[in-house]
Write a protein that holds these residues in place. Structure first.
Motif, PDB file in Angstrom:
ATOM      1  N   ILE A 146       0.834  -1.200   0.000  1.00 39.17           N
ATOM      2  CA  ILE A 146       0.000   0.000   0.000  1.00 39.17           C
ATOM      3  C   ILE A 146       0.873   1.256   0.000  1.00 39.17           C
ATOM      4  N   THR A 147       1.856   1.294   0.881  1.00 35.18           N
ATOM      5  CA  THR A 147       2.730   2.470   0.918  1.00 35.18           C
ATOM      6  C   THR A 147       3.575   2.566  -0.350  1.00 35.18           C
ATOM      7  N   GLY A 148       4.051   1.430  -0.852  1.00 36.34           N
ATOM      8  CA  GLY A 148       4.824   1.458  -2.097  1.00 36.34           C
ATOM      9  C   GLY A 148       3.988   1.905  -3.281  1.00 36.34           C
ATOM     10  N   ALA A 149       2.713   1.490  -3.326  1.00 36.33           N
ATOM     11  CA  ALA A 149       1.829   1.908  -4.417  1.00 36.33           C
ATOM     12  C   ALA A 149       1.528   3.403  -4.343  1.00 36.33           C
ATOM     13  N   ILE A 150       1.378   3.932  -3.137  1.00 36.32           N
ATOM     14  CA  ILE A 150       1.158   5.376  -2.990  1.00 36.32           C
ATOM     15  C   ILE A 150       2.372   6.148  -3.509  1.00 36.32           C
ATOM     16  N   ALA A 151       3.570   5.672  -3.145  1.00 38.00           N
ATOM     17  CA  ALA A 151       4.789   6.339  -3.628  1.00 38.00           C
ATOM     18  C   ALA A 151       4.911   6.229  -5.147  1.00 38.00           C
ATOM     19  N   ARG A 152       4.567   5.079  -5.705  1.00 38.10           N
ATOM     20  CA  ARG A 152       4.640   4.896  -7.161  1.00 38.10           C
ATOM     21  C   ARG A 152       3.658   5.816  -7.878  1.00 38.10           C
ATOM     22  N   SER A 153       2.437   5.915  -7.382  1.00 37.68           N
ATOM     23  CA  SER A 153       1.457   6.794  -8.003  1.00 37.68           C
ATOM     24  C   SER A 153       1.913   8.243  -7.924  1.00 37.68           C
ATOM     25  N   TRP A 154       2.473   8.622  -6.801  1.00 42.86           N
ATOM     26  CA  TRP A 154       2.960   9.990  -6.627  1.00 42.86           C
ATOM     27  C   TRP A 154       4.061  10.300  -7.636  1.00 42.86           C
ATOM     28  N   THR A 155       4.931   9.315  -7.897  1.00 43.94           N
ATOM     29  CA  THR A 155       6.051   9.527  -8.823  1.00 43.94           C
ATOM     30  C   THR A 155       5.590   9.518 -10.277  1.00 43.94           C
ATOM     31  N   LEU A 156       4.735   8.566 -10.640  1.00 39.96           N
ATOM     32  CA  LEU A 156       4.332   8.422 -12.039  1.00 39.96           C
ATOM     33  C   LEU A 156       3.499   9.594 -12.527  1.00 39.96           C
ATOM     34  N   THR A 157       2.704  10.198 -11.650  1.00 39.48           N
ATOM     35  CA  THR A 157       1.860  11.316 -12.079  1.00 39.48           C
ATOM     36  C   THR A 157       2.606  12.640 -12.094  1.00 39.48           C
ATOM     37  N   ARG A 158       3.879  12.629 -11.734  1.00 38.63           N
ATOM     38  CA  ARG A 158       4.651  13.873 -11.748  1.00 38.63           C
ATOM     39  C   ARG A 158       4.831  14.340 -13.191  1.00 38.63           C
ATOM     40  N   GLY A 159       4.443  15.560 -13.460  1.00 35.17           N
ATOM     41  CA  GLY A 159       4.522  16.107 -14.808  1.00 35.17           C
ATOM     42  C   GLY A 159       3.332  15.770 -15.682  1.00 35.17           C
ATOM     43  N   ARG A 160       2.381  14.976 -15.185  1.00 32.35           N
ATOM     44  CA  ARG A 160       1.192  14.596 -15.967  1.00 32.35           C
ATOM     45  C   ARG A 160      -0.085  14.995 -15.220  1.00 32.35           C
ATOM     46  N   PHE A 161      -0.011  16.048 -14.417  1.00 40.79           N
ATOM     47  CA  PHE A 161      -1.138  16.396 -13.548  1.00 40.79           C
ATOM     48  C   PHE A 161      -2.332  16.906 -14.342  1.00 40.79           C
ATOM     49  N   TRP A 162      -2.123  17.893 -15.216  1.00 40.07           N
ATOM     50  CA  TRP A 162      -3.258  18.560 -15.850  1.00 40.07           C
ATOM     51  C   TRP A 162      -3.978  17.652 -16.837  1.00 40.07           C
ATOM     52  N   SER A 163      -3.234  16.869 -17.601  1.00 42.61           N
ATOM     53  CA  SER A 163      -3.902  15.953 -18.534  1.00 42.61           C
ATOM     54  C   SER A 163      -4.685  14.885 -17.776  1.00 42.61           C
ATOM     55  N   THR A 164      -4.121  14.375 -16.682  1.00 44.53           N
ATOM     56  CA  THR A 164      -4.830  13.381 -15.877  1.00 44.53           C
ATOM     57  C   THR A 164      -6.072  13.987 -15.240  1.00 44.53           C
ATOM     58  N   LEU A 165      -5.941  15.196 -14.708  1.00 44.05           N
ATOM     59  CA  LEU A 165      -7.101  15.858 -14.112  1.00 44.05           C
ATOM     60  C   LEU A 165      -8.192  16.098 -15.145  1.00 44.05           C
ATOM     61  N   GLY A 166      -7.806  16.462 -16.363  1.00 43.98           N
ATOM     62  CA  GLY A 166      -8.797  16.678 -17.408  1.00 43.98           C
ATOM     63  C   GLY A 166      -9.592  15.424 -17.716  1.00 43.98           C
ATOM     64  N   VAL A 167      -8.913  14.285 -17.813  1.00 42.18           N
ATOM     65  CA  VAL A 167      -9.615  13.022 -18.083  1.00 42.18           C
ATOM     66  C   VAL A 167     -10.572  12.680 -16.947  1.00 42.18           C
ATOM     67  N   VAL A 168     -10.104  12.813 -15.703  1.00 38.80           N
ATOM     68  CA  VAL A 168     -10.932  12.461 -14.546  1.00 38.80           C
ATOM     69  C   VAL A 168     -12.162  13.363 -14.465  1.00 38.80           C
ATOM     70  N   VAL A 169     -11.975  14.658 -14.643  1.00 38.51           N
ATOM     71  CA  VAL A 169     -13.092  15.597 -14.526  1.00 38.51           C
ATOM     72  C   VAL A 169     -14.098  15.391 -15.653  1.00 38.51           C
ATOM     73  N   ILE A 170     -13.628  15.206 -16.871  1.00 38.87           N
ATOM     74  CA  ILE A 170     -14.550  15.039 -17.998  1.00 38.87           C
ATOM     75  C   ILE A 170     -15.400  13.783 -17.824  1.00 38.87           C
ATOM     76  N   ILE A 171     -14.782  12.682 -17.432  1.00 45.50           N
ATOM     77  CA  ILE A 171     -15.534  11.439 -17.257  1.00 45.50           C
ATOM     78  C   ILE A 171     -16.535  11.576 -16.105  1.00 45.50           C
ATOM     79  N   SER A 172     -16.114  12.190 -15.004  1.00 48.37           N
ATOM     80  CA  SER A 172     -17.020  12.343 -13.862  1.00 48.37           C
ATOM     81  C   SER A 172     -18.204  13.235 -14.219  1.00 48.37           C
ATOM     82  N   VAL A 173     -17.939  14.351 -14.876  1.00 49.60           N
ATOM     83  CA  VAL A 173     -19.027  15.259 -15.250  1.00 49.60           C
ATOM     84  C   VAL A 173     -19.956  14.600 -16.274  1.00 49.60           C
ATOM     85  N   ALA A 174     -19.371  13.870 -17.219  1.00 56.97           N
ATOM     86  CA  ALA A 174     -20.193  13.233 -18.251  1.00 56.97           C
ATOM     87  C   ALA A 174     -21.162  12.220 -17.643  1.00 56.97           C
ATOM     88  N   PHE A 175     -20.669  11.361 -16.779  1.00 60.18           N
ATOM     89  CA  PHE A 175     -21.560  10.338 -16.223  1.00 60.18           C
ATOM     90  C   PHE A 175     -22.478  10.909 -15.151  1.00 60.18           C
TER      91      PHE A 175
END
Length: 406
Positions: free
Chosen positions: A212-241
């Motif tokens: 669990i702690t390793g997965a949290i650290a991995r997610s924190w690292t992998l999303t570095r530099g990809r915040f806005w595109s990831t947020l856009g996908v999450v928000v669009i899908i949530s608003v659409a449904f």
């Protein structure tokens, strides 16, 4: 005799190209991937969500009936009635929270199966439900534990904020309301930021067998530099449904209200009124479960594709996937899982692809001149006057020729 390499068929295409994905590809394939394996994805998700919703609703109703049934034996306005009412509210709230946690754990199981299916579909593999469950089963308790931990943290933080707001409102109503509104508004960007930073925890647990702690650290690292595109996908899908759910459930709610008004215009609990109310509620709940199941699949698919894209950009996962596909299509059987290779590897940033128009004139040395005499003119060719000016003759040095006087 010359030996030529054996012919191999072209690699089977997956649901996405094996290269870093653009925003449009991630968003579009999140909706279209459902057609890849609908029996496993939609069928499994719909069945599990329906059973969980039905049993959860029955459990909540039973808890509320058991909690408030004692009030019928007490007279309103007495101390005993007030004490039993407070206890009934606490029992009902606690039971509802417990049932919601169980239903969240069930949703995480569905999400795990979807993540496993989508990541195999990336390399053009379609697995059965049994094979997917075999992949998810060893880490299912980590997924459930992470969900419960995250829910507990959210509830504790929410409880602290609500308690502080109540204390402030009781001491100074105006200041308390202003502070509560400010905290509520500040919590929105914080929640979105944490949603993006923790989005890839389930794929890291399922595919990398991380803690669990390793997965949290991995997610924190992998999303570095990809915040806005990831947020856009999450928000669009949530608003659409969210919009789709409201649009679909609204006609059933209006129809239930209209039929109830016709059958019981005076508001008396007649049989027809009760039947219309139950049927309308059941239909609304069925449609809601269907929309929620599709939304869960699309959101889990988007999470999987974002995970794959982040690892392609950061760790060169696309090269591992291409090598895996080529060896598999060539007939190799002793293949390792490509998602467990080179975890955490850092690759150099990729240079941007050259544009359609190169800079002109070219830099010095880009096109070296051919050596003299490499391309002799054809026989009989006479260049036009002035095409090749004669080379400059150097001045003779003094005394270099016998007819030049010193």
């Amino acid at each position: 005799m010359t030996a030529y390499p054996a012919w191999t068929p072209a690699a089977r295409p997956g649901i996405v190209p094996l290269r870093p994905l653009s925003f449009g590809v991630i968003l579009g394939r999140s909706f279209s991937a459902l057609r890849q394996n609908p029996r496993v994805l939609l069928g499994f998700a719909l069945a599990v969500q329906s059973v969980a919703t039905f049993l959860g609703s029955l459990a909540i109703v039973a808890i509320l009936i058991a909690a408030y049934l004692r009030l019928d034996t007490l007279r309103p306005g007495t101390q005993a009635f007030d004490e039993v009412m407070a206890g009934s509210i606490a029992i009902g709230f606690g039971g509802s929270v417990l049932v919601s946690l169980v239903m969240s754990a069930v949703s995480v199981i569905v999400q795990g199966v979807v993540v496993a299916e989508v990541t195999r579909a990336v390399v053009a593999e379609k697995l059965t439900l049994r094979a997917l469950w075999t992949q998810v089963k060893p880490v299912i308790w980590r997924l459930v534990g992470y969900t419960l931990l995250l829910t507990l943290v959210v509830l504790v933080a929410l409880g602290i904020v609500v308690a502080g707001a109540v204390v402030l409102v009781l001491s100074d109503p105006v200041s308390g309301i202003v502070v509560a509104l400010g905290v509520g508004l500040a919590a929105i960007p914080l929640a979105l930021w944490l949603t993006v930073k923790l989005l890839l925890v389930p794929p890291a647990i399922i595919l990398e067998r991380a803690t669990i702690t390793g997965a949290i650290a991995r997610s924190w690292t992998l999303t570095r530099g990809r915040f806005w595109s990831t947020l856009g996908v999450v928000v669009i899908i949530s608003v659409a449904f969210g919009t789709i759910g409201q649009l679909v459930s609204l006609p059933f709610s209006l129809a239930t209200t209209a039929v109830s008004t016709v059958l019981a215009p005076t508001g008396d609990p007649e049989t027809g009124f009760l039947v219309a109310l139950v049927v309308g509620g059941v239909l609304t709940q069925v449609v809601t479960v269907l929309v929620q199941s599709v939304a869960l699949i699309v959101q889990s698919t988007a999470t999987s594709l974002i995970y794959v894209d982040c690892r392609m950009r950061r760790e060169g996962l696309d090269q591992d996937l291409l090598a895996y596909v080529e060896r598999r299509d060539a007939g190799a059987t002793d293949l390792d899982d490509p998602y467990t290779r080179h975890i955490g590897r850092a690759v150099a940033p990729r240079a941007a692809a050259p544009g359609p128009y190169a800079a002109y004139p070219p830099p010095p040395g880009a096109y070296p001149s051919p050596p003299a005499g490499a391309y002799p003119p054809p026989a009989g060719y006479t260049p036009p006057p002035g095409a090749y000016p004669p080379p400059a003759r150097p001045e003779p040095e003094e005394g270099s020729h016998p007819w030049v006087k010193p």
